[in-house]
Design an enzyme around this catalytic site. Structure first.
Site, PDB file in Angstrom:
ATOM      1  N   CYS A  60      -0.326   3.911   2.887  1.00 29.29           N
ATOM      2  CA  CYS A  60      -0.196   3.398   4.253  1.00 29.29           C
ATOM      3  C   CYS A  60       1.546   2.993   4.373  1.00 29.29           C
ATOM      4  O   CYS A  60       1.728   2.869   5.530  1.00 29.29           O
ATOM      5  CB  CYS A  60      -0.990   2.250   4.769  1.00 29.29           C
ATOM      6  SG  CYS A  60      -2.728   3.115   4.714  1.00 29.29           S
TER       7      CYS A  60
ATOM      8  N   CYS B 138      -5.471   0.965   5.845  1.00 28.60           N
ATOM      9  CA  CYS B 138      -5.473  -0.328   5.617  1.00 28.60           C
ATOM     10  C   CYS B 138      -6.188  -1.121   6.807  1.00 28.60           C
ATOM     11  O   CYS B 138      -5.933  -1.042   7.590  1.00 28.60           O
ATOM     12  CB  CYS B 138      -4.177  -1.133   5.413  1.00 28.60           C
ATOM     13  SG  CYS B 138      -3.338  -0.557   3.665  1.00 28.60           S
TER      14      CYS B 138
ATOM     15  N   CYS C 237     -12.124   5.151   5.096  1.00 27.45           N
ATOM     16  CA  CYS C 237     -11.564   5.160   6.404  1.00 27.45           C
ATOM     17  C   CYS C 237     -10.044   5.627   6.293  1.00 27.45           C
ATOM     18  O   CYS C 237      -9.387   6.221   7.246  1.00 27.45           O
ATOM     19  CB  CYS C 237     -11.491   3.842   7.164  1.00 27.45           C
ATOM     20  SG  CYS C 237     -13.035   3.300   7.239  1.00 27.45           S
TER      21      CYS C 237
ATOM     22  N   CYS D 106       0.684  -1.265   0.066  1.00 28.28           N
ATOM     23  CA  CYS D 106      -0.109   0.086   0.168  1.00 28.28           C
ATOM     24  C   CYS D 106       0.780   1.265  -0.143  1.00 28.28           C
ATOM     25  O   CYS D 106       1.602   1.481   0.986  1.00 28.28           O
ATOM     26  CB  CYS D 106      -0.849  -0.042   1.328  1.00 28.28           C
ATOM     27  SG  CYS D 106      -1.964   1.509   1.284  1.00 28.28           S
TER      28      CYS D 106
ATOM     29  N   HIS E 298      -6.991  -1.688   1.635  1.00 28.73           N
ATOM     30  CA  HIS E 298      -7.090  -0.201   1.808  1.00 28.73           C
ATOM     31  C   HIS E 298      -8.517   0.290   1.660  1.00 28.73           C
ATOM     32  O   HIS E 298      -9.113   0.027   0.531  1.00 28.73           O
ATOM     33  CB  HIS E 298      -5.814   0.587   1.126  1.00 28.73           C
ATOM     34  CG  HIS E 298      -6.011   1.951   1.302  1.00 28.73           C
ATOM     35  ND1 HIS E 298      -5.186   2.629   2.495  1.00 28.73           N
ATOM     36  CD2 HIS E 298      -6.729   3.238   0.692  1.00 28.73           C
ATOM     37  CE1 HIS E 298      -5.270   3.726   2.596  1.00 28.73           C
ATOM     38  NE2 HIS E 298      -6.130   4.213   1.564  1.00 28.73           N
TER      39      HIS E 298
ATOM     40  N   HIS F  81     -16.840  -1.647   3.546  1.00 28.99           N
ATOM     41  CA  HIS F  81     -17.406  -0.328   4.055  1.00 28.99           C
ATOM     42  C   HIS F  81     -18.802  -0.245   4.243  1.00 28.99           C
ATOM     43  O   HIS F  81     -19.391   0.048   3.216  1.00 28.99           O
ATOM     44  CB  HIS F  81     -16.560   0.852   3.551  1.00 28.99           C
ATOM     45  CG  HIS F  81     -16.947   2.093   4.392  1.00 28.99           C
ATOM     46  ND1 HIS F  81     -15.926   2.656   5.536  1.00 28.99           N
ATOM     47  CD2 HIS F  81     -17.680   2.991   4.417  1.00 28.99           C
ATOM     48  CE1 HIS F  81     -16.315   3.440   5.894  1.00 28.99           C
ATOM     49  NE2 HIS F  81     -17.329   3.974   5.515  1.00 28.99           N
ATOM     50  N   CYS F  82     -19.318  -0.456   5.575  1.00 29.20           N
ATOM     51  CA  CYS F  82     -20.910  -0.160   5.600  1.00 29.20           C
ATOM     52  C   CYS F  82     -21.183   1.201   5.825  1.00 29.20           C
ATOM     53  O   CYS F  82     -21.062   1.800   6.981  1.00 29.20           O
ATOM     54  CB  CYS F  82     -21.187  -1.105   6.622  1.00 29.20           C
ATOM     55  SG  CYS F  82     -23.134  -1.377   6.719  1.00 29.20           S
TER      56      CYS F  82
END
Length: 342
Positions: free
Chosen positions: A132, A149, A146, A129, A142, A156-157
């Protein structure tokens, strides 16, 4: 340039504020359902005291478990790779100064030999990544929302305004299950009064709340049923949502069942071995999210770190702990470590 930075910061702040809107919607619906069920139905409509007490007791158990799991899903931070997966200062300098892509890939390969990394990018390279600056552990991805990672990232909810991954996947599953139970109980107990209000009982505030409560409970139950069923299938197969769409790649190529080690062990990885804690929103998942047993154990043999021991972990103080007795010499690069459950 300063104005551009302020603009970007302003947009990020707006994004963070608006990201809480779905959570606020769910919270408002649940609070309304609490008022409609407890006050309009149980206290103002029901006349049988025993029925009223029984309904209120079971309802509050469902409500508490739903609220507890929802809270844990929202506020449990997504786990990120530990420092062992970050490039050291010297490795980072060497990687950044190297201009040849092939040479950069080889640097990452050399670093990954010391880590329990078995999955690869689609090109066959070590997954790294750039944002990060970490080597991605298996099943780590990743998240652009947010901006970090996430270990064993599922998705992602927006409804929990959080990444669903290793640290909170159990909480998310329990949230879905208790949401369904909450809706089923409301629909089952409201149904007879729904029919009465639809026909015989006079108009009033309670009629609107009871009728609407029935429709909302059924609507949410149907949508949750499909989502919960899908995640049950994922758990049984030991896949994440991302892995269901794009199979993880190993040295021998893509394999959708690369982490599928039997249904029982797959369940234990998420819920733990103590079945008494399966339905309680406390963390019981196995491991630390950096390493997962593989179905094809022979693919692990290329990494001397796990040649004879399939578990690894960074201790709390950042040092490595060995549980196989004496370590072999560094020149042979055989370092054995064990991974304890968090």
């Amino acid at each position: 340039q300063a104005q551009g930075c302020r603009l970007v910061c302003g947009l990020r702040c707006c994004q963070r504020v608006f990201s809480w809107i779905p959570v606020l919607i769910i919270t408002c619906v649940v609070l309304w359902s609490y008022y409609a069920y407890v006050f309009e139905l149980c206290l103002f409509t029901l006349t049988n005291t025993l029925e009223k007490v029984a309904y209120l007791l079971v309802f509050h158990v469902c409500f508490v478990m739903f609220s507890w799991t929802y809270w844990k899903s929202i506020f449990t931070p997504p786990a990120s790779p530990c420092k062992k997966f970050q490039l050291s200062y010297s490795d980072k300098q060497r990687y950044e100064m190297e201009e040849r892509p092939d040479a950069q890939k080889q640097i990452l390969v050399e670093i990954a030999k010391k880590l329990p990394i078995f999955s690869r990018a689609q090109s066959g390279a070590i997954r790294f990544c750039d944002r990060c600056q970490v080597l991605k552990p298996d099943r780590c991805h990743h998240c652009s929302v947010c901006e970090t990672c996430v270990l064993k990232m599922d998705h992602h909810c927006p409804w929990v305004n959080n990444c669903v991954g290793f640290a909170n996947y159990k909480f998310f599953l329990l949230f879905l299950s208790y949401s369904m139970l909450y809706c089923v109980f409301i629909a089952a107990t409201v149904f007879q009064y729904f029919l009465k209000f639809w026909g015989d009982l006079p108009n009033g505030p309670a009629k609107f709340h009871v009728l609407f409560l029935m429709f909302v409970a059924l609507m949410f139950f149907v949508s949750l049923m499909f989502l919960f069923g899908y995640h049950c299938w994922l758990v049984a197969k030991n896949r994440s949502t991302l892995e269901a769409f794009s199979a993880p790649v190993f040295i021998n190529g893509p394999d959708r069942n690369g982490f599928n080690v039997s249904t029982r062990r797959n369940l234990q990885q998420v819920f733990g071995e103590d079945r008494r804690l399966w339905f309680i929103p406390v963390f019981t998942s196995q491991g630390n999210g950096h390493y997962f047993p593989l179905k094809n154990r022979s693919s692990e043999s290329h990494n001397s770190l796990l040649a004879n021991e399939d578990m690894w972990e960074e201790s709390d103080d950042g040092s490595e702990e060995g549980s196989l007795g004496e370590s072999l010499s560094f020149c042979h690069m055989h370092i054995y470590t064990s991974m304890h459950s968090l």
